[in-house]
Design a protein around this motif. Structure first.
Motif, PDB file in Angstrom:
ATOM      1  N   PRO A  29       0.750  -1.196  -0.062  1.00 41.23           N
ATOM      2  CA  PRO A  29      -0.119  -0.008   0.046  1.00 41.23           C
ATOM      3  C   PRO A  29       0.625   1.270  -0.226  1.00 41.23           C
ATOM      4  CG  PRO A  29      -1.103  -1.538   1.628  1.00 41.23           C
ATOM      5  CD  PRO A  29       0.354  -2.133   0.978  1.00 41.23           C
ATOM      6  N   SER A  30       1.884   1.346   0.841  1.00 37.96           N
ATOM      7  CA  SER A  30       2.843   2.443   0.902  1.00 37.96           C
ATOM      8  C   SER A  30       3.608   2.733  -0.712  1.00 37.96           C
ATOM      9  CB  SER A  30       3.961   2.221   1.627  1.00 37.96           C
ATOM     10  OG  SER A  30       3.289   2.239   3.113  1.00 37.96           O
ATOM     11  N   ILE A  31       3.840   1.499  -1.174  1.00 37.76           N
ATOM     12  CA  ILE A  31       4.649   1.578  -2.324  1.00 37.76           C
ATOM     13  C   ILE A  31       3.840   2.067  -3.486  1.00 37.76           C
ATOM     14  CG2 ILE A  31       5.731   0.198  -4.169  1.00 37.76           C
ATOM     15  CD1 ILE A  31       6.791  -1.447  -2.079  1.00 37.76           C
ATOM     16  N   ASP A  44       2.278   5.934  -7.145  1.00 37.31           N
ATOM     17  CA  ASP A  44       0.904   5.831  -7.867  1.00 37.31           C
ATOM     18  C   ASP A  44       0.682   4.748  -8.950  1.00 37.31           C
ATOM     19  OD1 ASP A  44      -1.461   6.866  -8.753  1.00 37.31           O
ATOM     20  OD2 ASP A  44      -0.683   8.060 -10.329  1.00 37.31           O
ATOM     21  N   ALA A  45       1.158   3.755  -8.245  1.00 38.43           N
ATOM     22  CA  ALA A  45       1.333   2.143  -8.877  1.00 38.43           C
ATOM     23  C   ALA A  45      -0.202   1.896  -9.366  1.00 38.43           C
ATOM     24  CB  ALA A  45       2.045   1.430  -8.095  1.00 38.43           C
ATOM     25  N   SER A  46      -0.148   0.969 -10.516  1.00 39.68           N
ATOM     26  CA  SER A  46      -1.488   0.380 -10.611  1.00 39.68           C
ATOM     27  C   SER A  46      -1.252  -1.035  -9.738  1.00 39.68           C
ATOM     28  CB  SER A  46      -1.714   0.006 -11.988  1.00 39.68           C
ATOM     29  OG  SER A  46      -0.650  -0.796 -12.584  1.00 39.68           O
ATOM     30  N   GLN A  47      -2.578  -1.808  -9.519  1.00 38.70           N
ATOM     31  CA  GLN A  47      -2.575  -3.121  -8.985  1.00 38.70           C
ATOM     32  C   GLN A  47      -1.747  -4.010  -9.702  1.00 38.70           C
ATOM     33  OE1 GLN A  47      -4.126  -3.730  -5.783  1.00 38.70           O
ATOM     34  NE2 GLN A  47      -2.881  -5.407  -5.897  1.00 38.70           N
ATOM     35  N   SER A  48      -1.901  -4.202 -10.868  1.00 42.54           N
ATOM     36  CA  SER A  48      -0.730  -4.916 -11.707  1.00 42.54           C
ATOM     37  C   SER A  48       0.691  -4.693 -11.430  1.00 42.54           C
ATOM     38  CB  SER A  48      -1.079  -4.899 -13.190  1.00 42.54           C
ATOM     39  OG  SER A  48      -2.572  -5.013 -13.504  1.00 42.54           O
ATOM     40  N   GLY A  49       0.882  -3.463 -11.211  1.00 41.72           N
ATOM     41  CA  GLY A  49       2.106  -3.052 -10.892  1.00 41.72           C
ATOM     42  C   GLY A  49       2.678  -3.471  -9.682  1.00 41.72           C
ATOM     43  N   LEU A  50       2.064  -3.337  -8.712  1.00 48.51           N
ATOM     44  CA  LEU A  50       2.169  -3.753  -7.370  1.00 48.51           C
ATOM     45  C   LEU A  50       2.304  -5.420  -7.259  1.00 48.51           C
ATOM     46  CD1 LEU A  50      -0.275  -1.696  -4.962  1.00 48.51           C
ATOM     47  CD2 LEU A  50       2.257  -1.402  -5.423  1.00 48.51           C
ATOM     48  N   GLN A  66      -8.726   6.379 -12.848  1.00 48.90           N
ATOM     49  CA  GLN A  66      -8.060   6.328 -11.623  1.00 48.90           C
ATOM     50  C   GLN A  66      -8.681   5.473 -10.550  1.00 48.90           C
ATOM     51  OE1 GLN A  66      -4.817   7.659 -12.735  1.00 48.90           O
ATOM     52  NE2 GLN A  66      -4.875   8.448 -10.493  1.00 48.90           N
ATOM     53  N   LEU A  67      -9.904   5.380 -10.326  1.00 49.10           N
ATOM     54  CA  LEU A  67     -10.886   4.767  -9.615  1.00 49.10           C
ATOM     55  C   LEU A  67     -10.553   3.282  -9.743  1.00 49.10           C
ATOM     56  CD1 LEU A  67     -14.044   6.911  -9.315  1.00 49.10           C
ATOM     57  CD2 LEU A  67     -12.261   6.881  -7.711  1.00 49.10           C
ATOM     58  N   THR A  68     -10.574   2.975 -10.873  1.00 48.98           N
ATOM     59  CA  THR A  68     -10.238   1.410 -11.028  1.00 48.98           C
ATOM     60  C   THR A  68      -8.893   0.904 -11.175  1.00 48.98           C
ATOM     61  OG1 THR A  68     -10.521   1.747 -13.531  1.00 48.98           O
ATOM     62  CG2 THR A  68     -12.406   1.310 -12.256  1.00 48.98           C
ATOM     63  N   LYS A  69      -7.866   1.808 -10.989  1.00 46.71           N
ATOM     64  CA  LYS A  69      -6.544   1.452 -11.092  1.00 46.71           C
ATOM     65  C   LYS A  69      -6.018   0.752 -10.003  1.00 46.71           C
ATOM     66  CE  LYS A  69      -1.813   3.818 -11.675  1.00 46.71           C
ATOM     67  NZ  LYS A  69      -1.384   5.145 -11.913  1.00 46.71           N
ATOM     68  N   SER A  70      -6.367   1.127  -8.683  1.00 49.94           N
ATOM     69  CA  SER A  70      -6.007   0.322  -7.522  1.00 49.94           C
ATOM     70  C   SER A  70      -6.507   0.944  -6.506  1.00 49.94           C
ATOM     71  CB  SER A  70      -4.433   0.328  -7.343  1.00 49.94           C
ATOM     72  OG  SER A  70      -3.838   1.606  -7.117  1.00 49.94           O
ATOM     73  N   PHE A  71      -6.526   0.495  -5.247  1.00 46.73           N
ATOM     74  CA  PHE A  71      -7.065   1.041  -3.990  1.00 46.73           C
ATOM     75  C   PHE A  71      -6.167   2.049  -3.872  1.00 46.73           C
ATOM     76  CE2 PHE A  71      -7.581   1.973   0.424  1.00 46.73           C
ATOM     77  CZ  PHE A  71      -8.925   1.449   0.570  1.00 46.73           C
ATOM     78  N   ALA A  72      -5.042   2.160  -3.792  1.00 46.39           N
ATOM     79  CA  ALA A  72      -4.056   3.263  -3.556  1.00 46.39           C
ATOM     80  C   ALA A  72      -4.640   4.550  -4.249  1.00 46.39           C
ATOM     81  CB  ALA A  72      -2.836   3.057  -3.691  1.00 46.39           C
ATOM     82  N   SER A  73      -4.803   4.359  -5.716  1.00 50.96           N
ATOM     83  CA  SER A  73      -5.079   5.385  -6.617  1.00 50.96           C
ATOM     84  C   SER A  73      -6.464   5.881  -6.533  1.00 50.96           C
ATOM     85  CB  SER A  73      -5.187   4.869  -8.113  1.00 50.96           C
ATOM     86  OG  SER A  73      -5.656   5.840  -8.934  1.00 50.96           O
ATOM     87  N   ALA A  74      -7.339   5.127  -6.099  1.00 54.25           N
ATOM     88  CA  ALA A  74      -8.920   5.385  -5.521  1.00 54.25           C
ATOM     89  C   ALA A  74      -8.792   6.278  -4.138  1.00 54.25           C
ATOM     90  CB  ALA A  74      -9.831   4.346  -5.221  1.00 54.25           C
ATOM     91  N   ALA A  75      -7.986   5.840  -3.309  1.00 52.78           N
ATOM     92  CA  ALA A  75      -7.718   6.902  -2.037  1.00 52.78           C
ATOM     93  C   ALA A  75      -7.390   8.294  -2.719  1.00 52.78           C
ATOM     94  CB  ALA A  75      -6.691   6.338  -1.226  1.00 52.78           C
ATOM     95  N   ASP A  76      -6.275   8.367  -3.468  1.00 50.73           N
ATOM     96  CA  ASP A  76      -5.683   9.721  -4.080  1.00 50.73           C
ATOM     97  C   ASP A  76      -6.935  10.238  -4.506  1.00 50.73           C
ATOM     98  OD1 ASP A  76      -3.192   9.032  -2.906  1.00 50.73           O
ATOM     99  OD2 ASP A  76      -2.389   8.303  -4.677  1.00 50.73           O
ATOM    100  N   THR A  77      -7.660   9.799  -5.293  1.00 54.74           N
ATOM    101  CA  THR A  77      -8.848  10.478  -6.044  1.00 54.74           C
ATOM    102  C   THR A  77      -9.741  11.034  -4.896  1.00 54.74           C
ATOM    103  OG1 THR A  77      -8.545   8.883  -7.792  1.00 54.74           O
ATOM    104  CG2 THR A  77     -10.542  10.223  -7.720  1.00 54.74           C
ATOM    105  N   ALA A  78      -9.960  10.218  -3.857  1.00 52.03           N
ATOM    106  CA  ALA A  78     -10.799  10.566  -2.982  1.00 52.03           C
ATOM    107  C   ALA A  78     -10.565  11.901  -2.182  1.00 52.03           C
ATOM    108  CB  ALA A  78     -10.898   9.659  -1.748  1.00 52.03           C
ATOM    109  N   GLN A  79      -9.200  12.174  -2.037  1.00 53.34           N
ATOM    110  CA  GLN A  79      -8.734  13.401  -1.590  1.00 53.34           C
ATOM    111  C   GLN A  79      -8.832  14.627  -2.599  1.00 53.34           C
ATOM    112  OE1 GLN A  79      -4.439  12.415  -0.461  1.00 53.34           O
ATOM    113  NE2 GLN A  79      -4.980  11.286   1.193  1.00 53.34           N
ATOM    114  N   GLN A  80      -8.726  14.289  -3.886  1.00 54.06           N
ATOM    115  CA  GLN A  80      -9.101  15.559  -4.794  1.00 54.06           C
ATOM    116  C   GLN A  80     -10.416  15.869  -4.710  1.00 54.06           C
ATOM    117  OE1 GLN A  80      -7.574  13.904  -8.501  1.00 54.06           O
ATOM    118  NE2 GLN A  80      -5.828  13.080  -7.533  1.00 54.06           N
ATOM    119  N   TYR A  81     -11.441  14.859  -4.439  1.00 55.95           N
ATOM    120  CA  TYR A  81     -12.894  15.122  -4.525  1.00 55.95           C
ATOM    121  C   TYR A  81     -13.242  14.814  -3.101  1.00 55.95           C
ATOM    122  CZ  TYR A  81     -12.094  14.900  -9.386  1.00 55.95           C
ATOM    123  OH  TYR A  81     -11.746  15.264 -10.733  1.00 55.95           O
TER     124      TYR A  81
END
Length: 535
Positions: free
Chosen positions: A43-45, A50-56, A452-467
């Motif tokens: 999750p930290s990585i 800003d990695a996708s789930q596939s990258g993780l 961004q929302l479907t990329k990974s959980f971390a990406s969705a969390a970052d998007t949540a901070q933007q909105y």
């Protein structure tokens, strides 16, 4: 005849057996710890890069991939040129790969460092079991040594998430890749001093072409699985499958024709050997798959800290250590088949409990029980799986047995983590898209935001901070998507465990037949003309 130094003289165990075994377990821990530490940091990585789930998934599987692609070839090189030298080289090379991973400037570099670190581990880890096979005579003493090596090494490796959690609570994500550096400083002098050199090794030439083909086969297979959930990767997947099939055909032809095969298919065809190998791949792979998804579930969905997520692995660790001696006794009294089936039963119970109870409101006791079930399964199955391999081969082919035992963990880990990760990604994306389509605000979600929302959980969390006005809905939707994705993974894991249990039940011999087969294998191997000794 083979080299027979005083350390290799017939007997039940080598001089200073306890210190030698402790050193081999320490080396195994150095090789295995990095495999699990990365899972806590995912999750930290993900947030940092800003990695996708596939990258993780590639970060998680990279270490196992490096190990699995190299272990057969490096095990054979150790048999030929010196297991002790191979072990020391692998431990030493692990240091620069750890440093590169810790300070990786981008995700691609991190993946490369993980794969390279796995190759270094492939030089050290299989050699530990090969040395146990060479130094301990066949019988109860070797079985106990293997049980301690399997369970203690596995337990130490399972402490990786706890250590990683402690580091992440104080330092940056890269600190988890430095865990083994102090251990190397201890392990190198101990191994140099205590481990005998050139014990029951061979002078046969190494099948280097077979080694290259085996690396291509494993690498292409694992990468193909990891690319499955990536949109537009169809051509890449097809190419990797073609490469894997070509490498498989070439490998089989090469092993049948060369006088000194890397992987003796005559030995691999022995029922005790190949069924145990398949069983071990499923059991150890299941543990790695559970750790991959479980650590992300605990942090992303349940909101655990990195330390709490690491602590959650302790039940599995404790259970493995407690069960190891009983597993060895059970193998001697009831046989490997019965003990393997007990292990499969516990792993299946763990997966079914995860399927039923790992939701947004899962309690800590549910987490403890699930990990304890899986740990018990690995504790029971690890000893018979490894013992069956080492007992089925001549001592001069110990590298083949230890390489296969390593493949159980690393190929099993690479494949099961890849399958679990691919299904998690696919399930996450599927649910996330459905939730977005059914949302009252769906018309306001453009393509970029949806990606961004479907990329990974971390990406969705970052998007949540933007909105911030939609933050709670986005996070809740991401949690639901993650839970649905992990269900896909644990369902597949349950099916794999059931298939493995059926394989063992119907094809692995019962205790008396197993002992007869092992005696026959030993007689066949003794009848083969010995290889001339080194000069």
């Amino acid at each position: 005849m083979n080299d027979t130094t005083p350390e290799a003289a017939p007997g039940t165990a080598p001089p200073r057996a306890g210190a030698v075994l402790a050193t081999l377990i320490l080396v195994a821990a150095i090789a295995n710890l990095p495999m699990a530490t990365a899972n806590v940091a995912l999750p930290s990585i993900g947030r940092y890069f800003d990695a996708s789930q596939s990258g993780l998934n590639l970060v998680a599987v990279g270490y196992s991939l490096g190990l699995a692609t190299s272990v057969l070839w490096l095990g054979a090189l150790g048999d030929r040129y010196g297991r002790k030298s191979m072990l020391l080289a692998g431990v030493a090379i692990s240091v620069p790969t750890s440093l590169l991973a810790a300070w990786a400037p981008n995700l691609a570099t991190l993946v490369v460092a993980r794969v390279t670190g796995g190759i270094a581990a492939g030089m050290a880890y299989p050699t530990t079991l090969a040395l146990i096979t060479a130094l301990w005579a066949a019988g109860p003493a070797r079985t106990r040594a293997i049980a301690l090596w399997s369970a203690t090494g596995g337990a130490i490796s399972s402490l990786g998430p706890l250590i990683a959690g402690l580091l992440l609570s104080r330092y940056w994500w890269g600190s988890v890749f430095l865990v083994t550096v102090p251990l190397v400083a201890l392990g190198v002098p101990l191994a140099a001093r205590l481990i005998p050199a050139h014990v029951n090794e061979t002078t046969d030439p190494v099948d280097n072409l077979g080694g290259i083909l085996s690396a291509i086969l494993v690498g292409a297979t694992v990468l193909a699985i990891n690319f499955v959930p990536i949109a537009g990767a169809g051509a890449t997947i097809a190419g990797l499958v073609v490469v894997a099939l070509a490498a498989l055909v070439g490998f089989v032809i090469r092993q049948r024709r060369t006088p000194n095969p890397l992987y003796d298919l005559r030995i691999a065809a022995r029922r005790v050997f190949w069924v145990a190998a398949c069983a071990g791949i499923i059991v150890f792979g299941s543990l790695m798959g559970a750790l991959l998804i479980g650590q992300q579930f605990l942090q992303n969905v349940l909101g655990y800290s990195t330390l709490d997520a690491g602590l959650s692995i302790l039940p599995a660790t404790v259970v493995m250590v407690l069960i190891a001696p009983r597993s060895a006794k059970l193998v001697d009294s009831r046989g490997s088949r019965f003990t393997l089936l007990v292990g499969f039963g516990f792993v299946l119970a763990g997966f079914l409990t995860m399927l039923a109870s790992w939701k947004q409101d899962a309690s800590v006791w549910t987490v403890v029980v699930c990990y304890a079930f899986v740990g018990a399964g690995v504790g029971f199955a690890g000893t018979p799986a490894s013992r069956s391999l080492t007992g089925s081969v001549p001592v001069t082919r110990a590298g083949m047995a230890s390489g296969t035992a390593d493949l159980q963990r690393d190929l099993g880990g690479a494949i099961m983590q890849s399958i679990f990760g691919a299904l998690l990604t696919a399930g996450y994306v599927s649910t996330a898209n459905k939730l977005i389509a059914g949302s009252p605000e769906a018309s306001q979600v453009n393509d970029r935001v949806q990606a961004q929302l479907t990329k990974s959980f971390a990406s969705a969390a970052d998007t949540a901070q933007q909105y911030p006005q939609y933050s709670s809905q986005i996070i809740e939707g991401a949690r639901q998507a993650f839970v649905d994705g992990q269900r896909w993974a644990y369902l597949a894991g349950s099916v794999a465990v059931l298939a493995g249990g059926a394989l063992v039940y119907f094809l692995f011999p019962k205790r008396d037949t197993e002992q007869q087969l092992l005696a026959r294998y030993h007689a066949e191997d003794a009848a083969v003309a010995p290889t001339p000794a080194r000069g």
